[in-house]
Design a protein around this motif. Structure first.
Motif, mmCIF file in Angstrom:
data_model
loop_
_atom_site.group_PDB
_atom_site.id
_atom_site.type_symbol
_atom_site.label_atom_id
_atom_site.label_comp_id
_atom_site.label_asym_id
_atom_site.label_seq_id
_atom_site.Cartn_x
_atom_site.Cartn_y
_atom_site.Cartn_z
ATOM 1 N N ASP A 200 0.831 -1.214 0.000
ATOM 2 C CA ASP A 200 0.000 0.000 0.000
ATOM 3 C C ASP A 200 0.862 1.260 0.000
ATOM 4 O O ASP A 200 1.951 1.276 0.598
ATOM 5 N N LYS A 201 0.328 2.310 -0.648
ATOM 6 C CA LYS A 201 0.905 3.669 -0.612
ATOM 7 C C LYS A 201 2.404 3.662 -0.909
ATOM 8 O O LYS A 201 3.210 4.228 -0.168
ATOM 9 N N LYS A 205 1.640 4.947 -5.666
ATOM 10 C CA LYS A 205 0.413 4.204 -5.979
ATOM 11 C C LYS A 205 -0.301 3.790 -4.700
ATOM 12 O O LYS A 205 0.352 3.433 -3.719
ATOM 13 N N ASP A 206 -1.638 3.790 -4.738
ATOM 14 C CA ASP A 206 -2.403 3.309 -3.577
ATOM 15 C C ASP A 206 -2.077 1.846 -3.300
ATOM 16 O O ASP A 206 -1.914 1.433 -2.159
ATOM 17 N N HIS A 207 -2.016 1.043 -4.378
ATOM 18 C CA HIS A 207 -1.649 -0.382 -4.274
ATOM 19 C C HIS A 207 -0.591 -0.656 -5.335
ATOM 20 O O HIS A 207 -0.869 -0.584 -6.528
ATOM 21 N N TYR A 208 0.608 -0.950 -4.885
ATOM 22 C CA TYR A 208 1.734 -1.199 -5.801
ATOM 23 C C TYR A 208 1.967 -2.699 -5.877
ATOM 24 O O TYR A 208 2.122 -3.364 -4.857
ATOM 25 N N HIS A 265 -1.639 -2.555 4.225
ATOM 26 C CA HIS A 265 -0.175 -2.469 4.273
ATOM 27 C C HIS A 265 0.533 -3.366 3.251
ATOM 28 O O HIS A 265 1.287 -2.879 2.431
ATOM 29 N N HIS A 313 8.779 1.630 5.680
ATOM 30 C CA HIS A 313 7.527 2.015 5.018
ATOM 31 C C HIS A 313 6.318 1.458 5.782
ATOM 32 O O HIS A 313 5.342 2.171 6.030
ATOM 33 N N LEU A 317 3.335 3.510 7.802
ATOM 34 C CA LEU A 317 1.892 3.324 7.525
ATOM 35 C C LEU A 317 1.139 3.036 8.829
ATOM 36 O O LEU A 317 0.053 3.568 9.069
ATOM 37 N N ARG A 322 -2.862 4.262 8.711
ATOM 38 C CA ARG A 322 -3.438 4.006 7.384
ATOM 39 C C ARG A 322 -3.562 2.514 7.118
ATOM 40 O O ARG A 322 -2.866 1.713 7.685
#
Length: 322
Positions: A200-201, A205-208, A265, A313, A317, A322
């Motif tokens: 995530d994030k 990108k929101d979802h990579y 995540h 990362h 999060l 998040r």
């Protein structure tokens, strides 16, 4: 300067205790300098310890700023530890309580995949209430063989077998029932095995989606079993030798599964790529292993992300809520 205290939860009462110890050790080893790791060992009875001293979880939480959930399987991955962390408002890495519980139950997850148009192999759910011989007789006359038999809620291929004939079916059911009162019987689809991580994030990108890994099982294994995973018998190729369209489809499906289950995540989804029937999702790992042999660190490496950067990362999060 006060370093952020990271409680790394590892061990636990599941069949994946050993893998969790390794994941936790690798996280502690790779945490960036700005963090202060606290090794929170949970024994097989579910008792929490720091430096060999037993603590109530509520007392552990006074000593940490964020929990890094390095548990696998039952208790750590099925929503139980998430519920404890939520009760005490402790920030933690990984998915929330309900998505964790659904992701861990293979049958519930498959129903959600189907409702979102994500192809998954045909399956039955069987319960210990019925005699194993009776289940085997009924399945052998109605279910397509060969079949894969799995405990409903375990990972790392613990208790999983493939059955080619009636005796194999009986043995596989008996083995799976040792680990769970409910088992999943799934059609065996011949094809290439793939797994694909989602973060995530990440990188705007929101979802990579990470690059799909191709898993080539050892000659002696019928599928990617526990020994192949942790005893170095398999070959993992990242990026896998898939066509551009296959690669894109696997990545899109990994993101679709992550979203469908409401995961958070990071996650890693397992697939079978059948030459005739297309791509099928098998299951999602809501807390993928982060040992030195694990697939996710290999995928990170392939896109130029170090494990310390990835851990940083995830912690950010968690702290951001998040």
């Amino acid at each position: 300067m006060h370093k952020i205290r990271i409680g790394v939860l590892r061990g636990g009462p599941s069949n994946e205790y050993e893998v969790s110890l390794k994941t936790g050790a690798n996280i502690i080893k790779n945490l960036p300098e700005k963090y202060s790791p606290i090794d929170v060992f949970i024994d097989k009875k579910g008792v929490w310890h720091i430096n060999g001293i037993p603590y109530e979880p509520s007392d552990v939480f006074k000593k940490i700023d964020v929990a890094f959930n390095a548990l696998h399987g039952e208790y750590g991955e099925d929503g139980k530890v998430q519920k404890i962390l939520d009760t005490f408002s402790v920030p933690y890495t990984g998915s929330k309580t309900l998505p964790s519980a659904i992701g861990m139950n293979k049958a519930l997850a498959k129903n959600i995949f189907k409702s979102h148009g994500i192809k998954t192999p045909y399956h039955n759910v069987e319960s210990k209430n019925e005699d194993v011989d009776d289940i085997a007789v009924r399945l052998f006359s109605t279910f397509p063989m060969p079949a894969i038999i799995k405990p409903i809620s375990s990972g790392s291929s613990v208790g999983v077998s493939i059955a080619f004939n009636f005796q194999g079916l009986k043995d596989a059911l008996s083995k799976a029932f040792q680990y769970s009162d409910t088992v999943l019987v799934e059609e065996f689809i011949k094809g290439r095995e793939a797994t694909c991580g989602v973060i995530d994030k990440f990188r705007g990108k929101d979802h990579y989606s990470l690059l799909p890994v191709e898993i080539i099982k050892p000659e002696k294994s019928d599928f990617f079993d526990y020994d192949a995973k942790y005893c170095g018998g398999s070959q993992e190729i990242c990026p896998g030798n898939f066509s551009q369209s296959e690669k894109k489809d696997i990545q899109d499906l990994a993101i679709a599964a992550h979203r469908a289950l409401g995961l958070r995540h990071y996650s890693r989804s397992d697939f079978i790529v059948s030459p005739r029937r297309g791509i099928f999702i098998l299951e999602v790992n809501t807390l993928p292993g982060l040992t030195s042999e694990s697939l996710l660190p290999k995928s990170l490496n392939a896109v130029g992300c170090s494990l310390p950067d990835f851990l940083d990362h995830l912690i950010m999060l968690a702290l951001d809520g998040r």
